[in-house]
Design a protein around this motif. Structure first.
Motif, PDB file in Angstrom:
ATOM      1  N   GLY A 107       0.770  -1.306  -0.057  1.00  0.00           N
ATOM      2  CA  GLY A 107       0.155   0.219  -0.273  1.00  0.00           C
ATOM      3  C   GLY A 107       0.773   1.269  -0.024  1.00  0.00           C
ATOM      4  O   GLY A 107       0.285   2.240   0.352  1.00  0.00           O
ATOM      5  N   ALA A 108       2.143   1.115  -0.491  1.00  0.00           N
ATOM      6  CA  ALA A 108       3.010   2.517  -0.295  1.00  0.00           C
ATOM      7  C   ALA A 108       2.347   3.642  -1.319  1.00  0.00           C
ATOM      8  O   ALA A 108       2.667   4.494  -1.163  1.00  0.00           O
ATOM      9  N   TRP A 109       1.686   3.015  -2.605  1.00  0.00           N
ATOM     10  CA  TRP A 109       1.265   4.195  -3.375  1.00  0.00           C
ATOM     11  C   TRP A 109      -0.037   4.835  -2.848  1.00  0.00           C
ATOM     12  O   TRP A 109      -0.334   5.839  -3.152  1.00  0.00           O
TER      13      TRP A 109
ATOM     14  N   VAL B 277       5.197  -4.127   6.261  1.00  0.00           N
ATOM     15  CA  VAL B 277       4.867  -2.530   6.710  1.00  0.00           C
ATOM     16  C   VAL B 277       3.685  -2.400   5.809  1.00  0.00           C
ATOM     17  O   VAL B 277       3.765  -2.308   4.357  1.00  0.00           O
ATOM     18  N   VAL B 278       2.384  -2.292   6.375  1.00  0.00           N
ATOM     19  CA  VAL B 278       1.167  -1.887   5.582  1.00  0.00           C
ATOM     20  C   VAL B 278       0.632  -0.295   5.733  1.00  0.00           C
ATOM     21  O   VAL B 278       0.367  -0.078   6.723  1.00  0.00           O
ATOM     22  N   PHE B 279       0.639   0.261   4.562  1.00  0.00           N
ATOM     23  CA  PHE B 279       0.222   1.680   4.489  1.00  0.00           C
ATOM     24  C   PHE B 279      -1.209   1.469   4.302  1.00  0.00           C
ATOM     25  O   PHE B 279      -1.845   0.892   3.462  1.00  0.00           O
ATOM     26  N   GLY B 280      -1.964   2.420   4.953  1.00  0.00           N
ATOM     27  CA  GLY B 280      -3.499   2.630   4.649  1.00  0.00           C
ATOM     28  C   GLY B 280      -3.887   3.663   3.813  1.00  0.00           C
ATOM     29  O   GLY B 280      -3.355   4.461   3.332  1.00  0.00           O
ATOM     30  N   ASP B 281      -5.274   3.820   3.663  1.00  0.00           N
ATOM     31  CA  ASP B 281      -5.950   4.888   2.914  1.00  0.00           C
ATOM     32  C   ASP B 281      -5.725   6.311   3.872  1.00  0.00           C
ATOM     33  O   ASP B 281      -6.133   6.194   4.954  1.00  0.00           O
ATOM     34  N   PRO B 282      -5.317   7.286   3.143  1.00  0.00           N
ATOM     35  CA  PRO B 282      -5.279   8.784   4.009  1.00  0.00           C
ATOM     36  C   PRO B 282      -6.460   9.038   4.316  1.00  0.00           C
ATOM     37  O   PRO B 282      -7.554   8.983   3.606  1.00  0.00           O
ATOM     38  N   PHE B 283      -6.847   9.911   5.425  1.00  0.00           N
ATOM     39  CA  PHE B 283      -8.185  10.331   5.980  1.00  0.00           C
ATOM     40  C   PHE B 283      -7.811  11.771   6.673  1.00  0.00           C
ATOM     41  O   PHE B 283      -6.778  11.984   7.042  1.00  0.00           O
ATOM     42  N   ASP B 284      -9.052  12.436   6.832  1.00  0.00           N
ATOM     43  CA  ASP B 284      -9.038  13.699   7.276  1.00  0.00           C
ATOM     44  C   ASP B 284      -9.533  13.416   8.733  1.00  0.00           C
ATOM     45  O   ASP B 284     -10.713  13.351   8.929  1.00  0.00           O
ATOM     46  N   ALA B 285      -8.673  13.735   9.671  1.00  0.00           N
ATOM     47  CA  ALA B 285      -8.873  13.221  11.102  1.00  0.00           C
ATOM     48  C   ALA B 285      -9.757  14.610  11.659  1.00  0.00           C
ATOM     49  O   ALA B 285     -10.555  14.328  12.455  1.00  0.00           O
ATOM     50  N   GLY B 286      -9.848  15.620  11.017  1.00  0.00           N
ATOM     51  CA  GLY B 286     -10.718  16.716  11.340  1.00  0.00           C
ATOM     52  C   GLY B 286     -12.021  16.435  10.986  1.00  0.00           C
ATOM     53  O   GLY B 286     -12.879  17.608  11.333  1.00  0.00           O
ATOM     54  N   GLY B 287     -12.399  15.707  10.157  1.00  0.00           N
ATOM     55  CA  GLY B 287     -13.673  15.359   9.503  1.00  0.00           C
ATOM     56  C   GLY B 287     -14.058  16.573   8.857  1.00  0.00           C
ATOM     57  O   GLY B 287     -15.436  16.839   8.227  1.00  0.00           O
TER      58      GLY B 287
ATOM     59  N   THR C 196      -7.549   1.411  14.301  1.00  0.00           N
ATOM     60  CA  THR C 196      -7.743   0.234  14.543  1.00  0.00           C
ATOM     61  C   THR C 196      -8.307  -0.750  13.598  1.00  0.00           C
ATOM     62  O   THR C 196      -7.956  -1.724  13.406  1.00  0.00           O
ATOM     63  N   ALA C 197      -9.144   0.045  12.549  1.00  0.00           N
ATOM     64  CA  ALA C 197      -9.649  -0.693  11.601  1.00  0.00           C
ATOM     65  C   ALA C 197      -8.676  -1.100  10.481  1.00  0.00           C
ATOM     66  O   ALA C 197      -8.503  -2.132   9.946  1.00  0.00           O
ATOM     67  N   HIS C 198      -7.740  -0.174  10.362  1.00  0.00           N
ATOM     68  CA  HIS C 198      -6.388  -0.333   9.439  1.00  0.00           C
ATOM     69  C   HIS C 198      -5.663  -1.469  10.078  1.00  0.00           C
ATOM     70  O   HIS C 198      -5.151  -2.594   9.123  1.00  0.00           O
ATOM     71  N   LEU C 199      -5.287  -1.632  11.322  1.00  0.00           N
ATOM     72  CA  LEU C 199      -4.468  -2.642  11.874  1.00  0.00           C
ATOM     73  C   LEU C 199      -5.173  -3.868  11.767  1.00  0.00           C
ATOM     74  O   LEU C 199      -4.548  -5.122  11.324  1.00  0.00           O
ATOM     75  N   GLU C 200      -6.385  -4.108  11.740  1.00  0.00           N
ATOM     76  CA  GLU C 200      -7.187  -5.341  11.592  1.00  0.00           C
ATOM     77  C   GLU C 200      -7.003  -5.896  10.041  1.00  0.00           C
ATOM     78  O   GLU C 200      -6.980  -6.867   9.858  1.00  0.00           O
ATOM     79  N   ASN C 201      -7.285  -4.690   9.243  1.00  0.00           N
ATOM     80  CA  ASN C 201      -7.280  -5.092   7.871  1.00  0.00           C
ATOM     81  C   ASN C 201      -5.591  -5.586   7.578  1.00  0.00           C
ATOM     82  O   ASN C 201      -5.518  -6.415   6.632  1.00  0.00           O
ATOM     83  N   ALA C 202      -4.815  -4.958   8.045  1.00  0.00           N
ATOM     84  CA  ALA C 202      -3.533  -5.163   7.659  1.00  0.00           C
ATOM     85  C   ALA C 202      -3.045  -6.676   8.141  1.00  0.00           C
ATOM     86  O   ALA C 202      -2.316  -7.482   7.554  1.00  0.00           O
ATOM     87  N   ARG C 203      -3.730  -7.082   9.293  1.00  0.00           N
ATOM     88  CA  ARG C 203      -3.386  -8.467   9.841  1.00  0.00           C
ATOM     89  C   ARG C 203      -3.902  -9.491   8.920  1.00  0.00           C
ATOM     90  O   ARG C 203      -3.590 -10.408   8.750  1.00  0.00           O
ATOM     91  N   ARG C 204      -5.227  -9.194   8.284  1.00  0.00           N
ATOM     92  CA  ARG C 204      -5.650 -10.017   7.351  1.00  0.00           C
ATOM     93  C   ARG C 204      -4.855 -10.112   6.001  1.00  0.00           C
ATOM     94  O   ARG C 204      -4.482 -11.425   5.419  1.00  0.00           O
ATOM     95  N   LEU C 205      -4.608  -8.832   5.459  1.00  0.00           N
ATOM     96  CA  LEU C 205      -3.722  -9.089   4.277  1.00  0.00           C
ATOM     97  C   LEU C 205      -2.606  -9.710   4.555  1.00  0.00           C
ATOM     98  O   LEU C 205      -1.864 -10.389   3.493  1.00  0.00           O
ATOM     99  N   THR C 206      -1.872  -9.682   5.466  1.00  0.00           N
ATOM    100  CA  THR C 206      -0.698 -10.421   5.786  1.00  0.00           C
ATOM    101  C   THR C 206      -0.635 -11.713   6.430  1.00  0.00           C
ATOM    102  O   THR C 206       0.217 -12.349   6.341  1.00  0.00           O
ATOM    103  N   GLY C 207      -1.992 -12.031   6.538  1.00  0.00           N
ATOM    104  CA  GLY C 207      -2.032 -13.211   7.208  1.00  0.00           C
ATOM    105  C   GLY C 207      -1.318 -13.508   8.675  1.00  0.00           C
ATOM    106  O   GLY C 207      -0.927 -14.516   9.350  1.00  0.00           O
ATOM    107  N   ARG C 208      -1.240 -12.246   9.493  1.00  0.00           N
ATOM    108  CA  ARG C 208      -0.645 -12.384  10.765  1.00  0.00           C
ATOM    109  C   ARG C 208      -1.483 -12.603  11.882  1.00  0.00           C
ATOM    110  O   ARG C 208      -1.213 -12.696  13.167  1.00  0.00           O
ATOM    111  N   TRP C 209      -2.865 -13.146  11.563  1.00  0.00           N
ATOM    112  CA  TRP C 209      -3.950 -13.388  12.789  1.00  0.00           C
ATOM    113  C   TRP C 209      -3.347 -14.487  13.456  1.00  0.00           C
ATOM    114  O   TRP C 209      -3.456 -14.230  14.620  1.00  0.00           O
TER     115      TRP C 209
END
Length: 200
Positions: free
Chosen positions: A11-13, A151-161, A183-196
Motif C-alpha cells: 500500500g505504499a502507493w 509494513v502496511v500503509f492505509g488509506d489517507p483520511f481527514d482526522a478533522g472530519g 484500529t480498523a487499519h491494523l485489523e485489515n493489515a493483519r488479514r492482508l499479511t496473514g498475521r492473525w
C-alpha cells in the motif's frame, strides 16, 4: 532495512505523492521508526524522544532531519518544527501511542489529533508487524536477521472530519475518529499479511 531484514511493503502507493502528510505508525519495537523511514515512498521525519539524541546517534538523527521532542513537558519548539515541516509540504511520522507498547493503537495521545487538525494534513495509518515477534540470536534487542517484517500503509483520511474547527471538542472528536481508523487499519493489515495466527 532491506539489507538486514526482509520488509514486505503493502500500500505504499496510498501515500500522497506531494503535500503535507502525517504517517501514524504503531509502535511495538525500536526498529519500527527506522523501518518506516527506510521503506516509505517519501522522506519521513519522526518526532523522536530527546533521550535518543546522544553521541553519534544524535548527530545522525539530526542529520537526517528527525525532530527531537521532550516528552516530559509541552515542547513548544518541537511542536513548531513539526508544524513548519507540514506547512512546507513534508511528511511527519508520529507514534500516536506516545511510546512503545503493544502496537495495537489501544491508547492514543492527543498529539496526533493536534497536528492533524492544526495542519489539515491527511493522516495515513501505518502498521508495522513482525518486528517484535521474537528476538534475534546475535542481538536480542533486534529481530532476527533476514526475518520478515510487514509494513502496511492505509488509506489517507481527514482526522478533522472537514470541519476546520480547532476547539477542544474538535480535538477530542478527531482523536476518536483517528482511533477508529487506525484500529480498523491494523485489523485489515493483519488479514492482508496473514498475521492473525500470531495473535492466537
Amino acid at each position: 532495512m532491506y539489507g538486514l531484514w526482509r520488509p514486505r511493503v503493502l500500500g505504499a502507493w496510498k501515500v500522497p505523492a506531494s503535500g503535507p502528510v502525517i504517517l501514524a505508525v504503531n509502535h511495538s519495537h525500536n526498529i519500527d521508526g527506522p523501518m518506516v523511514m527506510g521503506v516509505a515512498p517519501r522522506p519521513t521525519h519522526f518526532l523522536i524522544k530527546k533521550e535518543a539524541f546522544i553521541g553519534p546517534l544524535g548527530a545522525f538523527l539530526s542529520g537526517i532531519g528527525q525532530l527531537k521532542v521532550d516528552r516530559t513537558a509541552a515542547d513548544r519548539a518541537a511542536i513548531t518544527r513539526a508544524l513548519d515541516l507540514l506547512a512546507a509540504g513534508g511528511v511527519l511520522g508520529i507514534f500516536p501511542e506516545g511510546t512503545r507498547g503493544e502496537g495495537d493503537f489501544a491508547s492514543l495521545r492527543a498529539g496526533l489529533a493536534y497536528f492533524a487538525v492544526r495542519s489539515g494534513a491527511p493522516v495515513v495509518p501505518v502498521a508495522v508487524m513482525g518486528s517484535s515477534d521474537r528476538p534475534g540470536r546475535l542481538i536480542k534487542a533486534l529481530p532476527p536477521v533476514r526475518s520478515r517484517v510487514d509494513v502496511v500503509f492505509g488509506d489517507p483520511f481527514d482526522a478533522g472530519g472537514g470541519s476546520g474547527r480547532r476547539t477542544r471538542r474538535a480535538l477530542d472528536e478527531a482523536t476518536e475518529r483517528i482511533q477508529k481508523q487506525l484500529t480498523a487499519h491494523l485489523e485489515n493489515a493483519r488479514r492482508l499479511t496473514g498475521r492473525w495466527a500470531t495473535l492466537e
